[in-house]
Motif scaffolding. Sequence first.
Motif, PDB file in Angstrom:
ATOM      1  N   LEU A   1       0.837  -1.207   0.000  1.00 13.94           N
ATOM      2  CA  LEU A   1       0.000   0.000   0.000  1.00 13.94           C
ATOM      3  C   LEU A   1       0.870   1.254   0.000  1.00 13.94           C
ATOM      4  O   LEU A   1       0.519   2.265  -0.625  1.00 13.94           O
ATOM      5  CB  LEU A   1      -0.933   0.014   1.217  1.00 13.94           C
ATOM      6  N   VAL A   2       1.994   1.189   0.711  1.00  9.96           N
ATOM      7  CA  VAL A   2       2.921   2.329   0.712  1.00  9.96           C
ATOM      8  C   VAL A   2       3.419   2.591  -0.710  1.00  9.96           C
ATOM      9  O   VAL A   2       3.485   3.741  -1.165  1.00  9.96           O
ATOM     10  CB  VAL A   2       4.117   2.067   1.654  1.00  9.96           C
ATOM     11  N   LYS A   3       3.750   1.543  -1.435  1.00 13.56           N
ATOM     12  CA  LYS A   3       4.222   1.714  -2.812  1.00 13.56           C
ATOM     13  C   LYS A   3       3.127   2.299  -3.703  1.00 13.56           C
ATOM     14  O   LYS A   3       3.412   3.121  -4.584  1.00 13.56           O
ATOM     15  CB  LYS A   3       4.705   0.369  -3.370  1.00 13.56           C
ATOM     16  N   ARG A   4       1.879   1.906  -3.471  1.00 14.27           N
ATOM     17  CA  ARG A   4       0.784   2.468  -4.265  1.00 14.27           C
ATOM     18  C   ARG A   4       0.579   3.948  -3.952  1.00 14.27           C
ATOM     19  O   ARG A   4       0.333   4.764  -4.852  1.00 14.27           O
ATOM     20  CB  ARG A   4      -0.505   1.680  -4.002  1.00 14.27           C
ATOM     21  N   ILE A   5       0.700   4.302  -2.674  1.00 12.07           N
ATOM     22  CA  ILE A   5       0.609   5.711  -2.281  1.00 12.07           C
ATOM     23  C   ILE A   5       1.736   6.510  -2.935  1.00 12.07           C
ATOM     24  O   ILE A   5       1.530   7.623  -3.435  1.00 12.07           O
ATOM     25  CB  ILE A   5       0.682   5.850  -0.739  1.00 12.07           C
ATOM     26  N   TYR A   6       2.921   5.933  -2.944  1.00 13.39           N
ATOM     27  CA  TYR A   6       4.071   6.596  -3.554  1.00 13.39           C
ATOM     28  C   TYR A   6       3.812   6.848  -5.038  1.00 13.39           C
ATOM     29  O   TYR A   6       4.061   7.948  -5.550  1.00 13.39           O
ATOM     30  CB  TYR A   6       5.317   5.736  -3.362  1.00 13.39           C
ATOM     31  N   GLN A   7       3.306   5.860  -5.740  1.00 11.50           N
ATOM     32  CA  GLN A   7       3.035   6.008  -7.165  1.00 11.50           C
ATOM     33  C   GLN A   7       1.979   7.076  -7.435  1.00 11.50           C
ATOM     34  O   GLN A   7       2.095   7.866  -8.378  1.00 11.50           O
ATOM     35  CB  GLN A   7       2.583   4.665  -7.752  1.00 11.50           C
ATOM     36  N   LYS A   8       0.962   7.124  -6.611  1.00 10.76           N
ATOM     37  CA  LYS A   8      -0.170   8.027  -6.857  1.00 10.76           C
ATOM     38  C   LYS A   8       0.119   9.467  -6.459  1.00 10.76           C
ATOM     39  O   LYS A   8      -0.247  10.413  -7.175  1.00 10.76           O
ATOM     40  CB  LYS A   8      -1.410   7.531  -6.113  1.00 10.76           C
ATOM     41  N   PHE A   9       0.784   9.668  -5.331  1.00  5.73           N
ATOM     42  CA  PHE A   9       0.903  11.018  -4.775  1.00  5.73           C
ATOM     43  C   PHE A   9       2.326  11.594  -4.753  1.00  5.73           C
ATOM     44  O   PHE A   9       2.483  12.796  -4.567  1.00  5.73           O
ATOM     45  CB  PHE A   9       0.370  11.038  -3.331  1.00  5.73           C
ATOM     46  N   MET A  10       3.345  10.756  -4.904  1.00  2.00           N
ATOM     47  CA  MET A  10       4.687  11.227  -4.587  1.00  2.00           C
ATOM     48  C   MET A  10       5.711  11.094  -5.713  1.00  2.00           C
ATOM     49  O   MET A  10       6.618  11.930  -5.820  1.00  2.00           O
ATOM     50  CB  MET A  10       5.219  10.470  -3.359  1.00  2.00           C
ATOM     51  N   LYS A  11       5.632  10.061  -6.503  1.00  2.00           N
ATOM     52  CA  LYS A  11       6.717   9.693  -7.407  1.00  2.00           C
ATOM     53  C   LYS A  11       7.139  10.841  -8.330  1.00  2.00           C
ATOM     54  O   LYS A  11       8.325  11.163  -8.448  1.00  2.00           O
ATOM     55  CB  LYS A  11       6.320   8.479  -8.242  1.00  2.00           C
ATOM     56  N   VAL A  12       6.172  11.470  -8.997  1.00  2.89           N
ATOM     57  CA  VAL A  12       6.514  12.534  -9.947  1.00  2.89           C
ATOM     58  C   VAL A  12       7.169  13.706  -9.229  1.00  2.89           C
ATOM     59  O   VAL A  12       8.189  14.248  -9.687  1.00  2.89           O
ATOM     60  CB  VAL A  12       5.264  13.002 -10.719  1.00  2.89           C
ATOM     61  N   ASP A  13       6.623  14.105  -8.094  1.00  3.71           N
ATOM     62  CA  ASP A  13       7.208  15.224  -7.347  1.00  3.71           C
ATOM     63  C   ASP A  13       8.616  14.884  -6.853  1.00  3.71           C
ATOM     64  O   ASP A  13       9.513  15.738  -6.862  1.00  3.71           O
ATOM     65  CB  ASP A  13       6.323  15.600  -6.158  1.00  3.71           C
ATOM     66  N   CYS A  14       8.814  13.643  -6.395  1.00 10.01           N
ATOM     67  CA  CYS A  14      10.148  13.241  -5.928  1.00 10.01           C
ATOM     68  C   CYS A  14      11.177  13.373  -7.042  1.00 10.01           C
ATOM     69  O   CYS A  14      12.290  13.869  -6.821  1.00 10.01           O
ATOM     70  CB  CYS A  14      10.114  11.792  -5.426  1.00 10.01           C
ATOM     71  N   GLU A  15      10.805  12.942  -8.250  1.00  6.45           N
ATOM     72  CA  GLU A  15      11.728  13.007  -9.377  1.00  6.45           C
ATOM     73  C   GLU A  15      11.909  14.442  -9.872  1.00  6.45           C
ATOM     74  O   GLU A  15      13.023  14.876 -10.158  1.00  6.45           O
ATOM     75  CB  GLU A  15      11.199  12.131 -10.512  1.00  6.45           C
ATOM     76  N   LEU A  16      10.817  15.167  -9.951  1.00  7.75           N
ATOM     77  CA  LEU A  16      10.852  16.520 -10.501  1.00  7.75           C
ATOM     78  C   LEU A  16      11.663  17.465  -9.627  1.00  7.75           C
ATOM     79  O   LEU A  16      12.416  18.307 -10.130  1.00  7.75           O
ATOM     80  CB  LEU A  16       9.424  17.042 -10.657  1.00  7.75           C
ATOM     81  N   TYR A  17      11.517  17.325  -8.304  1.00  7.61           N
ATOM     82  CA  TYR A  17      12.156  18.259  -7.387  1.00  7.61           C
ATOM     83  C   TYR A  17      13.346  17.639  -6.653  1.00  7.61           C
ATOM     84  O   TYR A  17      13.826  18.194  -5.666  1.00  7.61           O
ATOM     85  CB  TYR A  17      11.123  18.808  -6.408  1.00  7.61           C
ATOM     86  N   SER A  18      13.816  16.488  -7.142  1.00 11.17           N
ATOM     87  CA  SER A  18      15.074  15.871  -6.682  1.00 11.17           C
ATOM     88  C   SER A  18      15.095  15.565  -5.182  1.00 11.17           C
ATOM     89  O   SER A  18      16.046  15.921  -4.477  1.00 11.17           O
ATOM     90  CB  SER A  18      16.272  16.773  -7.043  1.00 11.17           C
TER      91      SER A  18
END
Length: 382
Positions: free
Chosen positions: A340-357
Amino acid sequence: MSNCLIKALGTFLFLMATIFVFINFFAISEPTLLTNSGPYLIAQTVKMTSIPTSETQIQRVSEVNQNDNLIEAAFANRSARVKEMCAKPTYPAASIGKPRDLIAVSKIGLAWCPTFKAGSSNWLDLICKEKFNRAGYDKCGIKRLRNSNSATQFLRGKASWNEELEIKLGHPFMVTRNPINRFLSAFRDKFEFGNVAWYYKRYGEAMVLRYRKIPDKYRDQKRALLAAARSVILPHGGSIDIWDESNPYLNPPGPMFSEFVQWALTDGRDPHLTPLHMQCAPCSIDYSILRLETLGEEADYLFKMVRRSNLSKDFRSKLHVNGKTTDCVGAFYSSVPFPLVKRIYQKFMKVDCELYSYPCEETLKRIESLEPADPLKVHRCK
């Protein structure tokens, strides 16, 4: 008097005037000295009554420029990173177009894209004072700012952000935050213990009713127990002090983090959870990108950019480090099944983590390595 003598006299007077101005400049100016703190140096104003001739004074003045150069370089690197990511053909369309809100504050030469759970309360407070002379953002709020002279309204008639808009509306900026911390902070600030009555009434109670497992012995008492929980939460919001193990709807009061995660995956429509790239259209506007983690120093530099350094002291006085979030990341996320943590990461976090380093992948590996935490006990983490 010969022409040569007149020219010589004029040159002498010009040199004397230049020396006078130079000496007085250093006599009355207040150079900024720095002390070490975090990734940047912290600015402090120090009175000087003479030209800085000692090695210590010269070194400190040099550090001021060095600190500004570090922040300027950080801004440039973040901007370059966003442009690099936005150039990819598969990049999310939500990052392109126009921001949901862009609040123009022409009085201070800035245009702010609100990013909730990333220092937004501090900026709302400042902007409300500057636009409406209201002390405290609760006196005007985002809705009034949205309906005021916002840059978003101007953008509706423009194909994209341009130099003309920046001159008219102000320099655009936004604030980012580590997405893993931001998601947890949204839960702890708005939902944990039902501490904000409005959020409990609109979302929290539904989370508890949908996901909490109620022991069979309470089957015939559910309605009465739920009413009892409402009676202590809804008037003023809940807290850890109303935790009641004899009532499953108050054990704990409000949703658990594990229940919140399940709700976020199936619904989760709240601006405090919306990924930052979906709020500010970073592929369309070249923002100065500040980080919440170093907001004090970077806000100082931003104010200096627009010649409003006088705003720094008041803005800094209201900043605080939300230790209860950063110190409890491992405990809370390890209370949720890792899939579930990985699904939350994919939905809410992944793009921002990559975009803003942000180093989110490292944090995920650490969370995965932890022993599962008790979903109830984590709420006592401070």
